[in-house]
Scaffold this motif. Structure first.
Motif, PDB file in Angstrom:
ATOM      1  N   SER A 100       9.965   7.361  -2.163  1.00  0.00           N
ATOM      2  CA  SER A 100       9.630   6.159  -2.936  1.00  0.00           C
ATOM      3  C   SER A 100       8.410   6.408  -3.814  1.00  0.00           C
ATOM      4  O   SER A 100       8.377   5.998  -4.984  1.00  0.00           O
ATOM      5  CB  SER A 100       9.360   4.988  -1.989  1.00  0.00           C
ATOM      6  OG  SER A 100       8.892   3.857  -2.699  1.00  0.00           O
ATOM      7  N   THR A 128       8.496   6.295  -7.871  1.00  0.00           N
ATOM      8  CA  THR A 128       7.604   5.351  -8.548  1.00  0.00           C
ATOM      9  C   THR A 128       6.678   6.075  -9.520  1.00  0.00           C
ATOM     10  O   THR A 128       6.432   5.593 -10.636  1.00  0.00           O
ATOM     11  CB  THR A 128       6.780   4.563  -7.515  1.00  0.00           C
ATOM     12  OG1 THR A 128       7.674   3.911  -6.604  1.00  0.00           O
ATOM     13  CG2 THR A 128       5.915   3.511  -8.195  1.00  0.00           C
ATOM     14  N   GLY A 168      12.520   2.813  -6.267  1.00  0.00           N
ATOM     15  CA  GLY A 168      11.381   3.037  -5.378  1.00  0.00           C
ATOM     16  C   GLY A 168      11.241   1.941  -4.342  1.00  0.00           C
ATOM     17  O   GLY A 168      10.963   2.208  -3.164  1.00  0.00           O
ATOM     18  N   LEU A 183      14.021   2.265  -1.664  1.00  0.00           N
ATOM     19  CA  LEU A 183      13.696   3.328  -0.714  1.00  0.00           C
ATOM     20  C   LEU A 183      12.669   2.854   0.314  1.00  0.00           C
ATOM     21  O   LEU A 183      12.765   3.189   1.503  1.00  0.00           O
ATOM     22  CB  LEU A 183      13.170   4.557  -1.453  1.00  0.00           C
ATOM     23  CG  LEU A 183      14.207   5.385  -2.214  1.00  0.00           C
ATOM     24  CD1 LEU A 183      13.518   6.388  -3.138  1.00  0.00           C
ATOM     25  CD2 LEU A 183      15.125   6.114  -1.228  1.00  0.00           C
ATOM     26  N   THR A 184      11.698   2.065  -0.138  1.00  0.00           N
ATOM     27  CA  THR A 184      10.704   1.507   0.783  1.00  0.00           C
ATOM     28  C   THR A 184      11.367   0.542   1.764  1.00  0.00           C
ATOM     29  O   THR A 184      11.097   0.570   2.968  1.00  0.00           O
ATOM     30  CB  THR A 184       9.594   0.785   0.010  1.00  0.00           C
ATOM     31  OG1 THR A 184       8.985   1.688  -0.908  1.00  0.00           O
ATOM     32  CG2 THR A 184       8.529   0.243   0.949  1.00  0.00           C
ATOM     33  N   TYR A 228       5.181  -1.210  -0.467  1.00  0.00           N
ATOM     34  CA  TYR A 228       5.483  -0.825  -1.848  1.00  0.00           C
ATOM     35  C   TYR A 228       4.285  -1.072  -2.770  1.00  0.00           C
ATOM     36  O   TYR A 228       4.072  -0.307  -3.713  1.00  0.00           O
ATOM     37  CB  TYR A 228       6.700  -1.571  -2.375  1.00  0.00           C
ATOM     38  CG  TYR A 228       7.132  -1.048  -3.722  1.00  0.00           C
ATOM     39  CD1 TYR A 228       7.680   0.220  -3.843  1.00  0.00           C
ATOM     40  CD2 TYR A 228       6.938  -1.792  -4.881  1.00  0.00           C
ATOM     41  CE1 TYR A 228       8.047   0.733  -5.073  1.00  0.00           C
ATOM     42  CE2 TYR A 228       7.301  -1.283  -6.116  1.00  0.00           C
ATOM     43  CZ  TYR A 228       7.852  -0.020  -6.206  1.00  0.00           C
ATOM     44  OH  TYR A 228       8.199   0.489  -7.433  1.00  0.00           O
TER      45      TYR A 228
END
Length: 320
Positions: A51, A55, A221, A224-225, A288
């Motif tokens: 992530s 990002t 991103g 994924l978090t 995040y």
């Protein structure tokens, strides 16, 4: 005497920030026991690292897109310069006022030899295109919440960046500035503003597609978090991406929240609470936010180091 709106604006910012922070604090208080039960295993840490990478790539990508915007305005912006400048100025969005990152890009572009009006237009176009990209992704992803308002917002933003609408608006603003400067310094102000006026010659379709890639990377991103904390069903992927896009957009446009802090977290919690538990959403947005801020800080640091290395390399070549 200042207009009422101008006098109330600082209070409105604090009201928005206070309301969002109160909402988050209340949610954290209610679900604190559930949040503390969340555990991260090795696979979760791998997903969080991915992530972070995605990002960081998103920020690099949107720096390149800013260079595309400048080139679409007729300026010879080099991609590496645009990325470096973007990364080094972007961290300033967390300062009070939420405009210092934009100001920094305008100053950097002027120092690089680009016209001030063109530099200013580029940083105005960028968030508009980002907003259009986020709304388009939200609509296509299938989140049904406030769909009519999303559609109206998308049509409005797509229309306002059209040359037939934007150019007259720019001309009107230029004339108003002309009158103000002429009243202050006489005819010299009129000549100066005439040289500074700028327009767009075609619809910024390529930069818009670039911003679509940016929002998709940011959404990736976040997913994924989220996946690091809980399994995600295939049917939840698109609604989660849509909810992220709306939350990220509101964090971008609502005043009073530097970097969207509070607004993004509160909106994500509200929009995705029907799909995931409140503890999972609160944990995801907190992680995040940390990942995003860290990616911005690392990006700024790497860009600064690369710039120092490049300057040192040029000085070494000059000595030879």
């Amino acid at each position: 005497m200042k207009p009422i709106v101008a006098r109330l604006k600082p209070f409105l910012r604090w009201l928005i920030l206070g309301a969002t922070l109160f909402f988050l604090a209340s949610a954290l208080h209610r679900h604190w026991a559930e949040i503390t039960d969340i555990r991260l295993d090795r696979s979760s840490l791998v997903l969080l690292f991915l992530s972070f990478g995605v990002t960081l790539l998103a920020h690099i990508w949107t720096g390149w897109v800013w260079g595309l915007i400048l080139r679409s305005l007729g300026q010879p912006a080099i991609g590496t310069w645009a990325i470096s400048t973007y990364l080094q100025t972007n961290i300033a969005k967390y300062l009070p006022g939420n405009v210092w990152h934009l100001y920094g890009r305008v100053v950097a572009a002027k120092n690089a030899g680009f016209p001030a009006a063109t530099a200013t237009l580029s940083v105005l176009l960028e968030p508009l295109l980002m907003a259009a990209a986020a709304l388009l992704i939200a609509l296509l992803s299938g989140l049904q919440t406030y769909r009519i308002f999303q559609t109206i917002g998308l049509v409005f933003v797509l229309a306002i960046v059209h040359p037939r609408i934007l150019n007259p608006l720019l001309a009107t603003v230029s004339r108003l500035k002309n009158k103000e400067r002429s009243a202050e310094v006489g005819g010299a102000g009129e000549r100066r503003d005439a040289q500074m006026s700028t327009q767009i010659s075609h619809y910024p379709l390529i930069p818009l597609l670039g911003e679509l890639g940016f929002v998709l990377l940011r959404g990736g991103g976040f997913l994924l978090t989220l996946r690091a904390l809980t399994p995600i069903a295939p049917t939840d992927i698109l609604p989660s991406l849509s909810g992220f896009s709306i939350a990220w957009l509101l964090g971008l446009v609502i005043p009073g929240a530097p970097g969207g802090i509070g607004v993004f977290e509160a909106t994500t919690t509200a929009l995705l609470s029907s799909q995931f538990s409140a503890a999972i959403i609160l944990g995801s947005v907190a992680l995040y936010r940390l990942i995003s801020t860290l990616a911005e800080a690392v990006g700024a640091g790497l860009a600064w180091l690369a710039q120092r290395w490049h300057q040192g390399d040029r000085r070494g070549q000059g000595k030879n």
